[in-house]
Design a protein around this motif. Structure first.
Motif, mmCIF file in Angstrom:
data_model
loop_
_atom_site.group_PDB
_atom_site.id
_atom_site.type_symbol
_atom_site.label_atom_id
_atom_site.label_comp_id
_atom_site.label_asym_id
_atom_site.label_seq_id
_atom_site.Cartn_x
_atom_site.Cartn_y
_atom_site.Cartn_z
ATOM 1 N N PHE A 1 66.437 -26.633 -18.605
ATOM 2 C CA PHE A 1 66.560 -25.857 -17.364
ATOM 3 C C PHE A 1 65.671 -26.443 -16.264
ATOM 4 C CE2 PHE A 1 65.105 -22.471 -14.556
ATOM 5 C CZ PHE A 1 66.319 -21.984 -14.084
ATOM 6 N N TYR A 2 64.475 -26.890 -16.643
ATOM 7 C CA TYR A 2 63.561 -27.485 -15.665
ATOM 8 C C TYR A 2 64.141 -28.771 -15.081
ATOM 9 C CZ TYR A 2 59.343 -29.573 -13.705
ATOM 10 O OH TYR A 2 58.432 -30.157 -12.866
ATOM 11 N N LEU A 3 64.749 -29.602 -15.922
ATOM 12 C CA LEU A 3 65.388 -30.832 -15.419
ATOM 13 C C LEU A 3 66.535 -30.507 -14.475
ATOM 14 C CD1 LEU A 3 65.481 -33.010 -18.674
ATOM 15 C CD2 LEU A 3 64.060 -33.380 -16.645
ATOM 16 N N PHE A 4 67.325 -29.509 -14.834
ATOM 17 C CA PHE A 4 68.430 -29.102 -13.970
ATOM 18 C C PHE A 4 67.897 -28.553 -12.648
ATOM 19 C CE2 PHE A 4 71.753 -26.023 -12.665
ATOM 20 C CZ PHE A 4 72.807 -26.925 -12.510
ATOM 21 N N TYR A 5 66.808 -27.812 -12.708
ATOM 22 C CA TYR A 5 66.191 -27.263 -11.501
ATOM 23 C C TYR A 5 65.709 -28.386 -10.583
ATOM 24 C CZ TYR A 5 62.552 -25.212 -8.565
ATOM 25 O OH TYR A 5 61.759 -24.868 -7.507
ATOM 26 N N LEU A 6 65.072 -29.400 -11.127
ATOM 27 C CA LEU A 6 64.609 -30.535 -10.323
ATOM 28 C C LEU A 6 65.779 -31.278 -9.686
ATOM 29 C CD1 LEU A 6 61.749 -32.071 -12.498
ATOM 30 C CD2 LEU A 6 61.545 -30.610 -10.480
ATOM 31 N N PHE A 7 66.870 -31.395 -10.440
ATOM 32 C CA PHE A 7 68.063 -32.046 -9.891
ATOM 33 C C PHE A 7 68.596 -31.265 -8.688
ATOM 34 C CE2 PHE A 7 72.714 -32.544 -9.846
ATOM 35 C CZ PHE A 7 72.793 -33.909 -9.633
ATOM 36 N N LEU A 8 68.637 -29.955 -8.791
ATOM 37 C CA LEU A 8 69.087 -29.132 -7.665
ATOM 38 C C LEU A 8 68.122 -29.234 -6.490
ATOM 39 C CD1 LEU A 8 70.329 -25.882 -9.457
ATOM 40 C CD2 LEU A 8 71.700 -27.765 -8.534
ATOM 41 N N GLU A 9 66.814 -29.287 -6.778
ATOM 42 C CA GLU A 9 65.828 -29.424 -5.708
ATOM 43 C C GLU A 9 66.028 -30.735 -4.945
ATOM 44 O OE1 GLU A 9 63.047 -27.607 -4.379
ATOM 45 O OE2 GLU A 9 64.377 -26.074 -5.216
ATOM 46 N N LEU A 10 66.283 -31.799 -5.692
ATOM 47 C CA LEU A 10 66.516 -33.089 -5.051
ATOM 48 C C LEU A 10 67.773 -33.052 -4.185
ATOM 49 C CD1 LEU A 10 65.786 -36.080 -4.667
ATOM 50 C CD2 LEU A 10 67.134 -36.579 -6.724
ATOM 51 N N ASN A 11 68.815 -32.406 -4.696
ATOM 52 C CA ASN A 11 70.049 -32.290 -3.909
ATOM 53 C C ASN A 11 69.817 -31.475 -2.637
ATOM 54 O OD1 ASN A 11 71.612 -33.817 -5.575
ATOM 55 N ND2 ASN A 11 72.572 -32.118 -6.629
ATOM 56 N N ARG A 12 69.054 -30.389 -2.765
ATOM 57 C CA ARG A 12 68.763 -29.570 -1.578
ATOM 58 C C ARG A 12 67.944 -30.354 -0.558
ATOM 59 N NH1 ARG A 12 68.672 -24.944 -5.225
ATOM 60 N NH2 ARG A 12 66.509 -25.408 -5.791
ATOM 61 N N TYR A 13 66.974 -31.116 -1.048
ATOM 62 C CA TYR A 13 66.163 -31.925 -0.137
ATOM 63 C C TYR A 13 67.020 -32.976 0.572
ATOM 64 C CZ TYR A 13 62.445 -35.034 1.484
ATOM 65 O OH TYR A 13 61.630 -35.817 2.256
ATOM 66 N N SER A 14 67.873 -33.643 -0.204
ATOM 67 C CA SER A 14 68.756 -34.655 0.393
ATOM 68 C C SER A 14 69.707 -34.025 1.411
ATOM 69 C CB SER A 14 69.555 -35.364 -0.703
ATOM 70 O OG SER A 14 68.699 -35.983 -1.636
ATOM 71 N N GLU A 15 70.248 -32.847 1.059
ATOM 72 C CA GLU A 15 71.150 -32.165 1.985
ATOM 73 C C GLU A 15 70.425 -31.765 3.265
ATOM 74 O OE1 GLU A 15 74.127 -28.258 2.037
ATOM 75 O OE2 GLU A 15 72.878 -28.700 0.297
#
Length: 431
Positions: A190-204
């Motif tokens: 879940f933590y890895l998935f959360y970091l992936f979403l954070e990176l996507n939000r930052y990029s967006e």
């Protein structure tokens, strides 16, 4: 023309600045991702060390198989944490250790240890694949995904039935230990998935900021472009007006001259200035401030020259062009060339000619070259050897300026000029 080149250079510079800003934004995302990976390597090492230390303790009282696997995982976690403490730039090495060693440990447990439940091992394989995808790239992620599916398939077809037969009921202690391991594996995934979403939000967010900046820059560029267009159009208009003033002064001066030959010279000068004035008139009247529709320009030019002719001949003309537009660099010498040809025909060719006719054709050549053909149906009768010497010299000069060639054919039915001329703007493009 120099101003036009400066405008092109300005546009090119603007595009380069946009590319630089885009690269800057990409660099910010890459920097953010690198910092995120460094933090992830630290946090994963601490999480793995705590998780596997606890699991090693609980599995010590359960079975040596489980304990040995958890002990090895604890040692690997401690080693990776030490590596990060020594130099946090070695985070890629840490991720390689976790991905490769993690896969080997879980695959070994699946294929060798049949007395334990392998429910959590599938989740650990998912952790290995997610970690490789997120930190080391798609190639290694796809490779570990393929290997994980392969080892799971081999376990199902080779060992699952045998494991079902030898498994015993779990004690409450074993259930608690299994629950702790499941929670740990689920939390890490879940933590890895959360970091992936954070990176996507930052990029967006960065892309939205970049888009807003580009919108603002485009608005400014559009306003500047409109201002420059208005300014260039006004410049062409003023140049045309100034040339018209020169024409008016020459006409007023010619009225004070009694010698007919001098009046002819004045009219020839007026026609040449008018040919250039007409170019600027066409430029400020059109949306395109660097090119003129050559067919419309030649039609207006020839009609104006015939209307200002001091002779009374009724001259018909026909213009047929394949070229749509020509730039200022080529149009000025070309317009002067046509002006000289038409003026010479009106002066010398149409005496005692019933069907006075002028035909102008222009066709496209290879790589921007132009074929210009000029024909008049008159019979040339020169008054003296010096009457048109300047006009002929000017024609030769204009042909040289356009880096072209000229051929003349005189027949009983008229005179034909053939020109092979270079479109200088096209050559700039090909260069």
């Amino acid at each position: 023309m120099k101003n036009w080149k400066k405008s092109v250079y300005s546009i090119y510079t603007t595009i380069e600045l946009k590319n630089l800003e885009s690269n800057t934004i990409s660099g910010e995302v890459i920097t953010y991702l690198e910092e995120l990976r460094v933090k992830l390597a630290f946090r994963m090492s601490i999480m793995f060390l705590c998780t596997f230390s606890i699991l090693s303790y609980t599995r010590y009282f359960e079975s040596m198989e489980s304990f040995s696997m958890m002990a090895v995982a604890t040692i690997i976690s401690a080693t990776c944490l030490i590596i990060m403490k020594l130099n946090n730039r070695n985070y890629l090495l840490v991720f390689y250790i976790y991905s490769i060693c993690g896969y080997i440990i879980v695959a070994f447990a699946l294929m060798v240890y049949h007395s334990r439940i392998h429910l959590v091992d599938v989740m650990w394989l998912m952790t290995v694949v997610f970690l490789a995808f997120f930190t080391l790239g798609r190639k290694l992620g796809y490779l570990l995904l393929f290997l994980s599916i392969t080892v799971i398939g081999l376990f199902i077809f080779l060992h699952l039935n045998n494991q079902i037969l030898i498994l015993k009921e779990l004690t409450n202690y074993q259930k608690i230990s299994l629950l702790i391991e499941l929670i740990a594996a689920f939390s890490i995934n879940f933590y890895l998935f959360y970091l992936f979403l954070e990176l996507n939000r930052y990029s967006e967010r960065k892309l939205i900021e970049s888009f807003d900046q580009l919108k603002e820059q485009n608005a400014r560029i559009s306003i500047q472009n409109d201002e420059k267009t208005t300014l260039v159009r006004e410049i062409h208009h003023r140049v045309k007006n100034n040339l018209q003033i020169v024409v008016s002064l020459l006409r007023m001066q010619s009225q004070e001259v009694d010698n007919p030959e001098f009046r002819i010279l004045f009219q020839e000068s007026i026609n040449r200035i008018m040919a250039m004035s007409l170019i600027h008139q066409k430029l400020y009247q059109n949306n395109n401030l660097s090119q003129v529709k050559i067919g419309d320009y030649l039609d207006d030019l020839v009609r104006e020259i015939i209307s200002l002719s001091i002779n009374d001949e009724n001259v018909h003309y026909q213009i047929d062009v394949e070229v749509d537009r020509i730039g200022l660099k080529t149009l000025v010498p070309l317009g002067l060339l046509v002006n000289e040809l038409v003026s010479n025909s009106l002066k010398h060719a149409f005496f005692e000619v019933q069907d006075a006719r002028i035909e102008i054709t222009m066709k496209k050549g290879k790589e921007g070259w132009l074929y210009l053909t000029y024909f008049d149906s008159g019979v040339w009768k020169m008054n003296s050897a010096t009457t048109s010497s300047f006009g002929l010299i000017l024609i030769e000069t204009l042909v040289e300026q356009l880096e072209g060639t000229k051929t003349v054919e005189k027949e009983s039915l008229g005179t034909s000029y053939s020109f092979y001329l270079k479109n200088l703007e096209e050559m700039d493009i090909f260069a």
